[in-house]
Scaffold this motif. Sequence first.
Motif, PDB file in Angstrom:
ATOM      1  N   ASP A 102     -45.529   6.936  -9.447  1.00 60.17           N
ATOM      2  CA  ASP A 102     -45.494   7.755 -10.659  1.00 60.17           C
ATOM      3  C   ASP A 102     -44.913   9.142 -10.369  1.00 60.17           C
ATOM      4  O   ASP A 102     -44.098   9.660 -11.147  1.00 60.17           O
ATOM      5  N   THR A 103     -45.318   9.723  -9.251  1.00 56.78           N
ATOM      6  CA  THR A 103     -44.836  11.062  -8.903  1.00 56.78           C
ATOM      7  C   THR A 103     -43.346  11.054  -8.609  1.00 56.78           C
ATOM      8  O   THR A 103     -42.597  11.916  -9.080  1.00 56.78           O
ATOM      9  N   GLU A 104     -42.896  10.065  -7.828  1.00 64.05           N
ATOM     10  CA  GLU A 104     -41.476   9.983  -7.490  1.00 64.05           C
ATOM     11  C   GLU A 104     -40.622   9.746  -8.727  1.00 64.05           C
ATOM     12  O   GLU A 104     -39.560  10.355  -8.896  1.00 64.05           O
ATOM     13  N   LEU A 105     -41.080   8.877  -9.600  1.00 61.10           N
ATOM     14  CA  LEU A 105     -40.318   8.582 -10.803  1.00 61.10           C
ATOM     15  C   LEU A 105     -40.274   9.804 -11.722  1.00 61.10           C
ATOM     16  O   LEU A 105     -39.221  10.120 -12.293  1.00 61.10           O
ATOM     17  N   ALA A 106     -41.392  10.486 -11.851  1.00 66.40           N
ATOM     18  CA  ALA A 106     -41.434  11.678 -12.708  1.00 66.40           C
ATOM     19  C   ALA A 106     -40.485  12.756 -12.193  1.00 66.40           C
ATOM     20  O   ALA A 106     -39.812  13.440 -12.981  1.00 66.40           O
ATOM     21  N   THR A 107     -40.406  12.901 -10.870  1.00 68.33           N
ATOM     22  CA  THR A 107     -39.500  13.889 -10.279  1.00 68.33           C
ATOM     23  C   THR A 107     -38.049  13.532 -10.575  1.00 68.33           C
ATOM     24  O   THR A 107     -37.240  14.398 -10.940  1.00 68.33           O
ATOM     25  N   LEU A 108     -37.716  12.246 -10.421  1.00 67.57           N
ATOM     26  CA  LEU A 108     -36.355  11.802 -10.703  1.00 67.57           C
ATOM     27  C   LEU A 108     -36.015  11.990 -12.178  1.00 67.57           C
ATOM     28  O   LEU A 108     -34.929  12.499 -12.511  1.00 67.57           O
ATOM     29  N   VAL A 109     -36.915  11.595 -13.057  1.00 60.67           N
ATOM     30  CA  VAL A 109     -36.666  11.716 -14.491  1.00 60.67           C
ATOM     31  C   VAL A 109     -36.447  13.174 -14.879  1.00 60.67           C
ATOM     32  O   VAL A 109     -35.547  13.497 -15.673  1.00 60.67           O
ATOM     33  N   ALA A 110     -37.242  14.078 -14.311  1.00 60.75           N
ATOM     34  CA  ALA A 110     -37.079  15.506 -14.616  1.00 60.75           C
ATOM     35  C   ALA A 110     -35.707  15.997 -14.177  1.00 60.75           C
ATOM     36  O   ALA A 110     -35.042  16.757 -14.898  1.00 60.75           O
ATOM     37  N   LEU A 112     -32.968  14.165 -13.785  1.00 63.86           N
ATOM     38  CA  LEU A 112     -31.945  13.562 -14.627  1.00 63.86           C
ATOM     39  C   LEU A 112     -31.888  14.231 -16.000  1.00 63.86           C
ATOM     40  O   LEU A 112     -30.804  14.441 -16.554  1.00 63.86           O
ATOM     41  N   ARG A 113     -33.045  14.589 -16.543  1.00 62.56           N
ATOM     42  CA  ARG A 113     -33.039  15.271 -17.836  1.00 62.56           C
ATOM     43  C   ARG A 113     -32.406  16.666 -17.723  1.00 62.56           C
ATOM     44  O   ARG A 113     -31.707  17.109 -18.651  1.00 62.56           O
ATOM     45  N   ASP A 114     -32.625  17.318 -16.602  1.00 65.75           N
ATOM     46  CA  ASP A 114     -31.965  18.609 -16.378  1.00 65.75           C
ATOM     47  C   ASP A 114     -30.448  18.436 -16.331  1.00 65.75           C
ATOM     48  O   ASP A 114     -29.693  19.265 -16.852  1.00 65.75           O
ATOM     49  N   LEU A 115     -30.003  17.368 -15.686  1.00 66.91           N
ATOM     50  CA  LEU A 115     -28.568  17.104 -15.605  1.00 66.91           C
ATOM     51  C   LEU A 115     -27.987  16.796 -16.978  1.00 66.91           C
ATOM     52  O   LEU A 115     -26.877  17.225 -17.305  1.00 66.91           O
ATOM     53  N   VAL A 116     -28.723  16.071 -17.806  1.00 66.90           N
ATOM     54  CA  VAL A 116     -28.256  15.776 -19.163  1.00 66.90           C
ATOM     55  C   VAL A 116     -28.143  17.072 -19.962  1.00 66.90           C
ATOM     56  O   VAL A 116     -27.168  17.279 -20.704  1.00 66.90           O
ATOM     57  N   THR A 117     -29.135  17.956 -19.815  1.00 64.36           N
ATOM     58  CA  THR A 117     -29.083  19.250 -20.504  1.00 64.36           C
ATOM     59  C   THR A 117     -27.867  20.052 -20.058  1.00 64.36           C
ATOM     60  O   THR A 117     -27.164  20.660 -20.882  1.00 64.36           O
ATOM     61  N   ALA A 118     -27.597  20.041 -18.765  1.00 65.82           N
ATOM     62  CA  ALA A 118     -26.425  20.753 -18.241  1.00 65.82           C
ATOM     63  C   ALA A 118     -25.136  20.124 -18.751  1.00 65.82           C
ATOM     64  O   ALA A 118     -24.153  20.828 -19.027  1.00 65.82           O
ATOM     65  N   GLN A 119     -25.128  18.794 -18.881  1.00 70.36           N
ATOM     66  CA  GLN A 119     -23.946  18.116 -19.430  1.00 70.36           C
ATOM     67  C   GLN A 119     -23.697  18.557 -20.876  1.00 70.36           C
ATOM     68  O   GLN A 119     -22.555  18.803 -21.272  1.00 70.36           O
ATOM     69  N   GLU A 120     -24.764  18.641 -21.650  1.00 68.35           N
ATOM     70  CA  GLU A 120     -24.627  19.077 -23.040  1.00 68.35           C
ATOM     71  C   GLU A 120     -24.026  20.477 -23.112  1.00 68.35           C
ATOM     72  O   GLU A 120     -23.170  20.750 -23.961  1.00 68.35           O
ATOM     73  N   ALA A 121     -24.461  21.353 -22.220  1.00 65.26           N
ATOM     74  CA  ALA A 121     -23.931  22.713 -22.199  1.00 65.26           C
ATOM     75  C   ALA A 121     -22.455  22.719 -21.828  1.00 65.26           C
ATOM     76  O   ALA A 121     -21.654  23.466 -22.409  1.00 65.26           O
ATOM     77  N   ALA A 122     -22.086  21.871 -20.858  1.00 61.25           N
ATOM     78  CA  ALA A 122     -20.686  21.800 -20.447  1.00 61.25           C
ATOM     79  C   ALA A 122     -19.814  21.286 -21.586  1.00 61.25           C
ATOM     80  O   ALA A 122     -18.703  21.777 -21.813  1.00 61.25           O
ATOM     81  N   VAL A 123     -20.318  20.295 -22.323  1.00 57.00           N
ATOM     82  CA  VAL A 123     -19.572  19.760 -23.463  1.00 57.00           C
ATOM     83  C   VAL A 123     -19.406  20.841 -24.533  1.00 57.00           C
ATOM     84  O   VAL A 123     -18.322  21.020 -25.096  1.00 57.00           O
ATOM     85  N   ALA A 124     -20.485  21.575 -24.807  1.00 56.75           N
ATOM     86  CA  ALA A 124     -20.431  22.631 -25.816  1.00 56.75           C
ATOM     87  C   ALA A 124     -19.433  23.716 -25.441  1.00 56.75           C
ATOM     88  O   ALA A 124     -18.763  24.294 -26.310  1.00 56.75           O
ATOM     89  N   LEU A 187     -30.410   6.025 -20.785  1.00 54.05           N
ATOM     90  CA  LEU A 187     -30.714   5.474 -19.465  1.00 54.05           C
ATOM     91  C   LEU A 187     -31.973   6.105 -18.882  1.00 54.05           C
ATOM     92  O   LEU A 187     -32.826   5.417 -18.310  1.00 54.05           O
ATOM     93  N   VAL A 188     -32.096   7.415 -19.037  1.00 53.16           N
ATOM     94  CA  VAL A 188     -33.283   8.102 -18.513  1.00 53.16           C
ATOM     95  C   VAL A 188     -34.540   7.621 -19.234  1.00 53.16           C
ATOM     96  O   VAL A 188     -35.583   7.384 -18.605  1.00 53.16           O
ATOM     97  N   ASP A 189     -34.439   7.470 -20.550  1.00 55.98           N
ATOM     98  CA  ASP A 189     -35.593   6.998 -21.315  1.00 55.98           C
ATOM     99  C   ASP A 189     -36.066   5.640 -20.808  1.00 55.98           C
ATOM    100  O   ASP A 189     -37.274   5.399 -20.673  1.00 55.98           O
ATOM    101  N   ALA A 190     -35.130   4.753 -20.530  1.00 50.80           N
ATOM    102  CA  ALA A 190     -35.493   3.416 -20.057  1.00 50.80           C
ATOM    103  C   ALA A 190     -36.128   3.468 -18.670  1.00 50.80           C
ATOM    104  O   ALA A 190     -37.103   2.757 -18.392  1.00 50.80           O
ATOM    105  N   LEU A 191     -35.582   4.299 -17.799  1.00 46.70           N
ATOM    106  CA  LEU A 191     -36.174   4.434 -16.463  1.00 46.70           C
ATOM    107  C   LEU A 191     -37.592   4.983 -16.552  1.00 46.70           C
ATOM    108  O   LEU A 191     -38.493   4.524 -15.839  1.00 46.70           O
ATOM    109  N   GLU A 192     -37.785   5.975 -17.406  1.00 46.65           N
ATOM    110  CA  GLU A 192     -39.114   6.586 -17.528  1.00 46.65           C
ATOM    111  C   GLU A 192     -40.155   5.554 -17.966  1.00 46.65           C
ATOM    112  O   GLU A 192     -41.312   5.603 -17.534  1.00 46.65           O
ATOM    113  N   LEU A 193     -39.735   4.607 -18.793  1.00 44.64           N
ATOM    114  CA  LEU A 193     -40.636   3.551 -19.261  1.00 44.64           C
ATOM    115  C   LEU A 193     -40.682   2.364 -18.303  1.00 44.64           C
ATOM    116  O   LEU A 193     -41.384   1.379 -18.574  1.00 44.64           O
TER     117      LEU A 193
END
Length: 214
Positions: A102-110, A112-124, A187-193
């Motif tokens: 659970d801890t390892e997966l939560a760290t990875l998901v966090a 990946l979500r940071d990377l998605v946020t950064a991607q959104e900023a780059a697109v903007a 993809l991140v949502d599916a991994l988290e679940l």
Amino acid sequence: MPRTTSGSATEQAYRHVKRLLLDGSLPGGSMTSEGEIAEQLGVSRTPVREAFLRLETEGLLRLYPKRGALVVPVAPGEADDVLDARLLVEAHAAQAVVRLSDTELATLVALLRDLVTAQEAAVADGNVAEYATLDARFHAEIVAAGGNGLLTGFHATLRERQQRMIAHSVRWDPGRATTFVDGHRGLVDALELRDTRTYLRRLHRHLDDARVGL
């Protein structure tokens, strides 16, 4: 200021030009020259010439005496080969990722979500180069988390080709980046679940989206 050695100047030129090639600033079919790059970096033409020769051996440039260097376009069929290989590697990695603690997966998901946020900023910001880099890192983090060193190394050999193709695709159709970011979020949502079946279905669709127009 310490004097720049020939070796370090060559490495500087190599890294600079390769970055321009991978992020799409120098798109396939365009021309560049030793003088142009030397002026950008404030170095002589000699280290740039050596960098060009190195990039030619990697299949990224084709040199023409007295004319300059042609950026070699992505070869027909290369995109399909890269995406097919990525599908195999990334699907295998996901099956290991969903078995993380659970801890390892939560760290990875966090992450990946940071990377998605950064991607959104780059697109903007319309920053294609940054987006392409973040896109490649997103997938690399998932593969690395799978824990198979051999597959991680193999995926790394695909990363530069992937980054170049994505930069080319997004540069010609910026709206595609938004589709890719949405795909990453799914993809991140599916991994988290820990939902492997949904992840694989979304990965297929994500890579099919990437295949269009390459």
